[in-house]
Scaffold this motif. Structure first.
Motif, PDB file in Angstrom:
ATOM      1  N   PRO A  15       0.818  -1.219   0.000  1.00  0.00           N
ATOM      2  CA  PRO A  15       0.000   0.000   0.000  1.00  0.00           C
ATOM      3  C   PRO A  15       0.851   1.268   0.000  1.00  0.00           C
ATOM      4  O   PRO A  15       1.972   1.296   0.511  1.00  0.00           O
ATOM      5  CB  PRO A  15      -0.800  -0.120   1.302  1.00  0.00           C
ATOM      6  CG  PRO A  15       0.067  -0.959   2.195  1.00  0.00           C
ATOM      7  CD  PRO A  15       0.758  -1.932   1.287  1.00  0.00           C
ATOM      8  N   ILE A  16       0.285   2.316  -0.581  1.00  0.00           N
ATOM      9  CA  ILE A  16       0.876   3.650  -0.579  1.00  0.00           C
ATOM     10  C   ILE A  16      -0.095   4.582   0.128  1.00  0.00           C
ATOM     11  O   ILE A  16      -1.301   4.560  -0.141  1.00  0.00           O
ATOM     12  CB  ILE A  16       1.140   4.160  -2.012  1.00  0.00           C
ATOM     13  CG1 ILE A  16       2.055   3.200  -2.770  1.00  0.00           C
ATOM     14  CG2 ILE A  16       1.714   5.572  -1.995  1.00  0.00           C
ATOM     15  CD1 ILE A  16       3.424   3.049  -2.161  1.00  0.00           C
TER      16      ILE A  16
ATOM     17  N   THR B  12     -15.113  11.763  -1.492  1.00  0.00           N
ATOM     18  CA  THR B  12     -14.277  10.637  -1.106  1.00  0.00           C
ATOM     19  C   THR B  12     -13.351  10.264  -2.251  1.00  0.00           C
ATOM     20  O   THR B  12     -13.776  10.167  -3.396  1.00  0.00           O
ATOM     21  CB  THR B  12     -15.136   9.412  -0.727  1.00  0.00           C
ATOM     22  OG1 THR B  12     -16.007   9.756   0.357  1.00  0.00           O
ATOM     23  CG2 THR B  12     -14.261   8.239  -0.309  1.00  0.00           C
ATOM     24  N   VAL B  13     -12.083  10.057  -1.919  1.00  0.00           N
ATOM     25  CA  VAL B  13     -11.093   9.616  -2.903  1.00  0.00           C
ATOM     26  C   VAL B  13     -10.468   8.319  -2.402  1.00  0.00           C
ATOM     27  O   VAL B  13     -10.007   8.238  -1.261  1.00  0.00           O
ATOM     28  CB  VAL B  13      -9.990  10.669  -3.128  1.00  0.00           C
ATOM     29  CG1 VAL B  13      -8.923  10.133  -4.089  1.00  0.00           C
ATOM     30  CG2 VAL B  13     -10.587  11.964  -3.666  1.00  0.00           C
ATOM     31  N   ASP B  14     -10.489   7.295  -3.245  1.00  0.00           N
ATOM     32  CA  ASP B  14      -9.815   6.032  -2.966  1.00  0.00           C
ATOM     33  C   ASP B  14      -8.557   5.947  -3.821  1.00  0.00           C
ATOM     34  O   ASP B  14      -8.620   6.156  -5.039  1.00  0.00           O
ATOM     35  CB  ASP B  14     -10.706   4.832  -3.302  1.00  0.00           C
ATOM     36  CG  ASP B  14     -11.898   4.699  -2.372  1.00  0.00           C
ATOM     37  OD1 ASP B  14     -11.812   5.200  -1.236  1.00  0.00           O
ATOM     38  OD2 ASP B  14     -12.904   4.108  -2.789  1.00  0.00           O
TER      39      ASP B  14
ATOM     40  N   ILE C 275      -6.317  -0.363  -0.788  1.00  0.00           N
ATOM     41  CA  ILE C 275      -7.161   0.834  -0.783  1.00  0.00           C
ATOM     42  C   ILE C 275      -6.737   1.740   0.373  1.00  0.00           C
ATOM     43  O   ILE C 275      -6.623   1.293   1.515  1.00  0.00           O
ATOM     44  CB  ILE C 275      -8.651   0.496  -0.606  1.00  0.00           C
ATOM     45  CG1 ILE C 275      -9.142  -0.453  -1.695  1.00  0.00           C
ATOM     46  CG2 ILE C 275      -9.495   1.779  -0.616  1.00  0.00           C
ATOM     47  CD1 ILE C 275     -10.593  -0.874  -1.504  1.00  0.00           C
ATOM     48  N   ARG C 276      -6.521   3.020   0.054  1.00  0.00           N
ATOM     49  CA  ARG C 276      -6.347   4.037   1.076  1.00  0.00           C
ATOM     50  C   ARG C 276      -7.314   5.164   0.753  1.00  0.00           C
ATOM     51  O   ARG C 276      -7.365   5.640  -0.381  1.00  0.00           O
ATOM     52  CB  ARG C 276      -4.902   4.536   1.125  1.00  0.00           C
ATOM     53  CG  ARG C 276      -3.905   3.480   1.588  1.00  0.00           C
ATOM     54  CD  ARG C 276      -4.197   3.039   3.019  1.00  0.00           C
ATOM     55  NE  ARG C 276      -3.280   2.003   3.510  1.00  0.00           N
ATOM     56  CZ  ARG C 276      -3.504   0.694   3.432  1.00  0.00           C
ATOM     57  NH1 ARG C 276      -4.600   0.250   2.853  1.00  0.00           N
ATOM     58  NH2 ARG C 276      -2.640  -0.159   3.912  1.00  0.00           N
ATOM     59  N   THR C 277      -8.101   5.600   1.748  1.00  0.00           N
ATOM     60  CA  THR C 277      -9.239   6.489   1.506  1.00  0.00           C
ATOM     61  C   THR C 277      -9.133   7.760   2.331  1.00  0.00           C
ATOM     62  O   THR C 277      -8.713   7.721   3.492  1.00  0.00           O
ATOM     63  CB  THR C 277     -10.552   5.765   1.838  1.00  0.00           C
ATOM     64  OG1 THR C 277     -10.667   4.583   1.040  1.00  0.00           O
ATOM     65  CG2 THR C 277     -11.759   6.669   1.582  1.00  0.00           C
ATOM     66  N   ARG C 278      -9.537   8.866   1.726  1.00  0.00           N
ATOM     67  CA  ARG C 278      -9.707  10.122   2.459  1.00  0.00           C
ATOM     68  C   ARG C 278     -11.032  10.775   2.025  1.00  0.00           C
ATOM     69  O   ARG C 278     -11.366  10.744   0.837  1.00  0.00           O
ATOM     70  CB  ARG C 278      -8.552  11.083   2.227  1.00  0.00           C
ATOM     71  CG  ARG C 278      -7.293  10.708   3.020  1.00  0.00           C
ATOM     72  CD  ARG C 278      -6.257  11.806   3.002  1.00  0.00           C
ATOM     73  NE  ARG C 278      -5.102  11.475   3.814  1.00  0.00           N
ATOM     74  CZ  ARG C 278      -4.990  11.731   5.105  1.00  0.00           C
ATOM     75  NH1 ARG C 278      -5.980  12.349   5.737  1.00  0.00           N
ATOM     76  NH2 ARG C 278      -3.908  11.405   5.766  1.00  0.00           N
TER      77      ARG C 278
END
Length: 257
Positions: free
Chosen positions: A124-125, A201-203, A249-252
């Protein structure tokens, strides 16, 4: 009059809701199986969908394909999960876990036909931050995603933008062929009307090279303006269309003000 031959992948319609009005003669093509599914590093279960393709002149109801046998094997540990068909054409994992660095093999058996695919989940990044800025063109709003590409070539990214549960139809991709090891400011030009109070939301998905090629060729097909439009490059072997993707998946999320 030109002839258009275009067999649409389920994901194009379901995810991007693409509808084109074209006043030309349509030439039917033979239906094919469509296999789509993801494994992520988030808690499961995960789902594989199997449908039959349709011709361009048909509606967007892709026929579900029932009765298939679907297995996914974690090749790092030799563990195989036989999926359960929870609805026509929808198969769900039972105990499989998505682990970064692991390689997963999908096998789908439909009658006498066998389809397979292999996907490796990258590490993951972090998605460091997201913010808005006025669109470069028009009166809209662009979203900017900030993340750091690690040193070492071969990193591929797919970003998904959602506003108030309305997904953007744009396909956002990035690779590190040019800016390897750099900090990335990825501008998400979008077709979603962002209003005050909306939840944005951005994934950030880290994907492998084969899945990147699928999304890239899908994007090119959607933008293509010619009489014959090719299908996206699939990573499914055996004659089916679609994709199989193991990704992180990294979400903000934030509220637009």
């Amino acid at each position: 009059m030109k002839t258009l031959v275009w067999t649409l992948v389920l994901g194009v319609i379901a995810l991007y809701s693409c509808q084109k009005v074209i006043d030309i003669e349509l030439n039917p093509s033979s239906p094919r199986y469509v296999v789509t599914g993801n494994i992520t590093d988030q808690p499961g279960p995960y789902e594989i969908k199997i449908t039959s393709s349709i011709n361009f002149d048909q509606d967007n109801n892709f026929p579900a394909v029932s009765g298939a046998k679907v297995c996914i094997t974690d090749q790092n540990v030799g563990l195989t999960d036989t999926l359960t068909e929870v609805a026509p054409g929808r198969h769900r994992t039972y105990f499989l876990e998505g682990i970064p660095g692991h390689t997963y093999k999908l096998v789908v058996m439909v009658g006498n036909e066998i389809f397979s695919s292999v996907s490796t989940m990258p590490l993951p990044i972090a998605l460091d931050s997201v913010y808005t800025k006025p669109a470069a063109f028009g009166d809209g709003t662009d979203i900017v995603a900030i993340y750091g590409d690690p040193v070492g070539r071969g990193n591929f990214y797919h970003l998904v933008l959602t506003v108030q549960n309305r997904p953007s139809r744009e396909i956002y991709l990035h690779n590190d062929k040019i800016n390897n090891g750099a900090r990335v400011s990825h501008v998400l030009n979008n077709d979603v009307d962002i209003r005050k109070g909306d939840v944005v939301t951005v994934d950030l998905q880290c994907i492998d090279a084969a899945v990147y090629d699928f999304y890239y060729t899908l994007d090119q097909a959607l933008k293509q303006n010619s009489a014959v439009i090719s299908n996206p490059k699939t990573n499914i072997l055996g004659g089916a269309m679609g994709y199989f993707c193991a990704h992180t998946i990294r979400t903000r999320s934030f509220v637009f003000k």
